[in-house]
Design an enzyme around this catalytic site. Structure first.
Site, short mmCIF file in Angstrom:
data_model
loop_
_atom_site.label_atom_id
_atom_site.label_comp_id
_atom_site.label_asym_id
_atom_site.label_seq_id
_atom_site.Cartn_x
_atom_site.Cartn_y
_atom_site.Cartn_z
CE1 TYR A 97 4.05 2.36 7.38
CE2 TYR A 97 4.79 0.45 6.16
CZ TYR A 97 3.78 1.30 6.55
OH TYR A 97 2.50 1.06 6.11
CG HIS A 139 1.28 6.29 3.47
ND1 HIS A 139 2.46 5.98 4.09
CD2 HIS A 139 0.35 5.48 4.03
CE1 HIS A 139 2.25 5.01 4.99
NE2 HIS A 139 0.97 4.70 4.97
N1 LIG Z 1 -1.36 2.09 3.85
C1 LIG Z 1 -1.53 2.29 5.12
O1 LIG Z 1 -1.95 3.35 5.57
C2 LIG Z 1 -1.22 1.17 6.09
C3 LIG Z 1 -1.70 1.20 7.39
C4 LIG Z 1 -1.42 0.13 8.23
C5 LIG Z 1 -0.66 -0.93 7.76
N2 LIG Z 1 -0.17 -0.92 6.48
C6 LIG Z 1 0.65 -2.05 5.95
O2 LIG Z 1 -0.04 -3.27 6.20
C7 LIG Z 1 0.79 -4.13 6.96
C8 LIG Z 1 -0.03 -5.04 7.84
O3 LIG Z 1 -0.87 -4.32 8.74
P1 LIG Z 1 -0.59 -4.18 10.31
O4 LIG Z 1 0.85 -4.27 10.58
O5 LIG Z 1 -1.31 -2.94 10.73
O6 LIG Z 1 -1.39 -5.38 10.99
P2 LIG Z 1 -1.65 -6.93 10.74
O7 LIG Z 1 -0.81 -7.45 9.66
O8 LIG Z 1 -3.12 -7.11 10.67
O9 LIG Z 1 -1.21 -7.53 12.15
C9 LIG Z 1 0.11 -7.53 12.58
C10 LIG Z 1 0.13 -8.11 13.99
O10 LIG Z 1 -0.29 -9.47 13.94
C11 LIG Z 1 0.75 -10.31 14.45
N3 LIG Z 1 0.78 -11.54 13.63
C12 LIG Z 1 1.25 -11.70 12.39
N4 LIG Z 1 1.05 -12.95 11.96
C13 LIG Z 1 0.46 -13.61 12.96
C14 LIG Z 1 0.01 -14.95 13.12
N5 LIG Z 1 0.11 -15.83 12.14
N6 LIG Z 1 -0.57 -15.29 14.32
C15 LIG Z 1 -0.70 -14.39 15.30
N7 LIG Z 1 -0.31 -13.10 15.21
C16 LIG Z 1 0.27 -12.71 14.04
C17 LIG Z 1 2.03 -9.52 14.34
O11 LIG Z 1 2.92 -9.93 15.33
P3 LIG Z 1 4.50 -10.09 15.07
O12 LIG Z 1 4.96 -8.81 14.44
O13 LIG Z 1 5.04 -10.34 16.42
O14 LIG Z 1 4.70 -11.26 14.14
C18 LIG Z 1 1.51 -8.10 14.60
O15 LIG Z 1 1.36 -7.88 15.98
C19 LIG Z 1 1.69 -3.15 7.72
O16 LIG Z 1 2.79 -3.77 8.32
C20 LIG Z 1 2.00 -2.18 6.63
O17 LIG Z 1 2.99 -2.72 5.75
C21 LIG Z 1 -0.45 0.10 5.64
#
Ligand SMILES: NC(=O)c1ccc[n+]([C@@H]2O[C@H](COP(=O)([O-])OP(=O)(O)OC[C@H]3O[C@@H](n4cnc5c(N)ncnc54)[C@H](OP(=O)(O)O)[C@@H]3O)[C@@H](O)[C@H]2O)c1
Length: 276
Positions: free
Chosen positions: A51, A109
């Site tokens: 990241y 990962h």
């Molecule tokens: N292990 C892996 O391979 C892997 C893969 C993917 C993700 N991850 C981890 O999981 C975390 C979360 O997953 P993700 O980032 O893919 O997606 P997510 O958390 O499902 O969604 C994030 C999106 O939702 C928006 N959001 C957040 N809270 C909100 C709310 N209350 N209302 C409306 N929209 C909202 C965010 O916007 P804003 O940013 O503008 O607030 C962003 O665009 C990642 O950040 C990472 O740390 C791990």
């Protein structure tokens, strides 16, 4: 109002709601998001070597003046760094960027790239024995990958971090995690924003004067799954934290279980073959 830490449910010591940081990679913005989250009451932060924001997360932790031992800090070793030597070297670099001398949770990962169970996991065992990492985690592992770790890893597998939300309920992995005593951590718990506007979630949200995002997060918590929604600004950070006080009725949980939409948001070319 910052929430009281004693009110935040924990899964074996890990707060069940954490802050995701993928794509929050502008240094100042990421530091501000994590700093804000910690001030509001988050005590679990999820980052990864890939990241490119570990230094920003480290700055936020330094600025927050919260004892290090009160924060559950997780990062992940990228697929190019999974040889024995590179796990040790890259973890040392992560520690330096994060400004800490230990990690609460270090994940493999993906079971991909340089991942070789015997070699990779020997390095994780070394870090665990030296108390540099308090828990070993895996991410994007299928049951067969976790079974395979048992031949190579002395430390317990603490958690498997996988994509999970109402459109990808991961029934098999949940059952496997429960019977194997492994925590499940849901990434993309808001389906990267797609839970907004879903009819079933919206209807339940209306009943509780809540939002679809909060309903999705409460559904995960009620299923004993830890969630790490990524949020950048204060409104989303706060809204997601407040999902901790949303309790769903049995019929509401069943209605979410019955959603038929199926969507996987994260599927890189190095994902396990069984996902195709
Ligand atoms: N292990 C892996 O391979 C892997 C893969 C993917 C993700 N991850 C981890 O999981 C975390 C979360 O997953 P993700 O980032 O893919 O997606 P997510 O958390 O499902 O969604 C994030 C999106 O939702 C928006 N959001 C957040 N809270 C909100 C709310 N209350 N209302 C409306 N929209 C909202 C965010 O916007 P804003 O940013 O503008 O607030 C962003 O665009 C990642 O950040 C990472 O740390 C791990």
């Amino acid at each position: 109002m910052p929430i009281k830490q004693e009110d935040v449910p924990r899964a074996d010591g890990m707060p069940v709601l954490g802050l995701g940081t993928w794509q929050n990679d502008d240094h100042e913005q990421c530091t501000e998001s994590v700093r804000r989250a910690l001030a509001l009451g988050y005590r679990h932060v999820d980052t990864a070597q890939i990241y490119r924001n570990e230094a920003a997360v480290g700055d936020a932790i330094e600025q927050a003046s919260i004892p290090r031992e009160d924060i559950f800090l997780a990062t992940k070793v990228w697929i190019r760094n999974l040889s024995y030597e590179d796990v040790l070297g890259s973890t040392q670099a992560s520690l330096e960027r994060l400004g800490t001398d230990y990690l609460d949770l270090l994940y493999v990962h993906w079971p991909s790239g340089a991942y070789e169970p015997a070699d990779t996991l020997a390095a994780f065992d070394d870090l665990y024995e030296k108390n540099i990492i308090r828990h070993v985690g895996v991410s994007n592992f299928e049951p067969e990958h976790i079974d395979e770790t048992r031949d190579h890893l002395d430390a317990p597998v603490f958690a498997n971090q996988v994509e999970m939300h109402p459109f990808l309920p991961q029934t098999e992995l949940r059952e496997y995690a429960q019977t194997s005593d492994i925590e499940l951590v849901a990434y993309s718990p808001l389906a990267r924003g797609d839970v907004l506007g879903d009819e079933t979630l919206a209807e339940i949200a209306d009943r509780h004067e809540a939002t679809e995002a909060q309903v999705a997060l409460a559904w995960l918590r009620e299923n004993d799954v830890t969630a790490i929604p990524k949020a950048t600004g204060e409104a989303h950070i706060r809204e997601n934290l407040e999902s901790l006080s949303l309790e769903l009725e049995t019929d509401e949980l069943e209605a979410i279980d019955a959603i038929s939409t199926r969507e996987r948001k994260v599927q890189p070319e190095f994902a396990p073959d069984s996902w195709e």
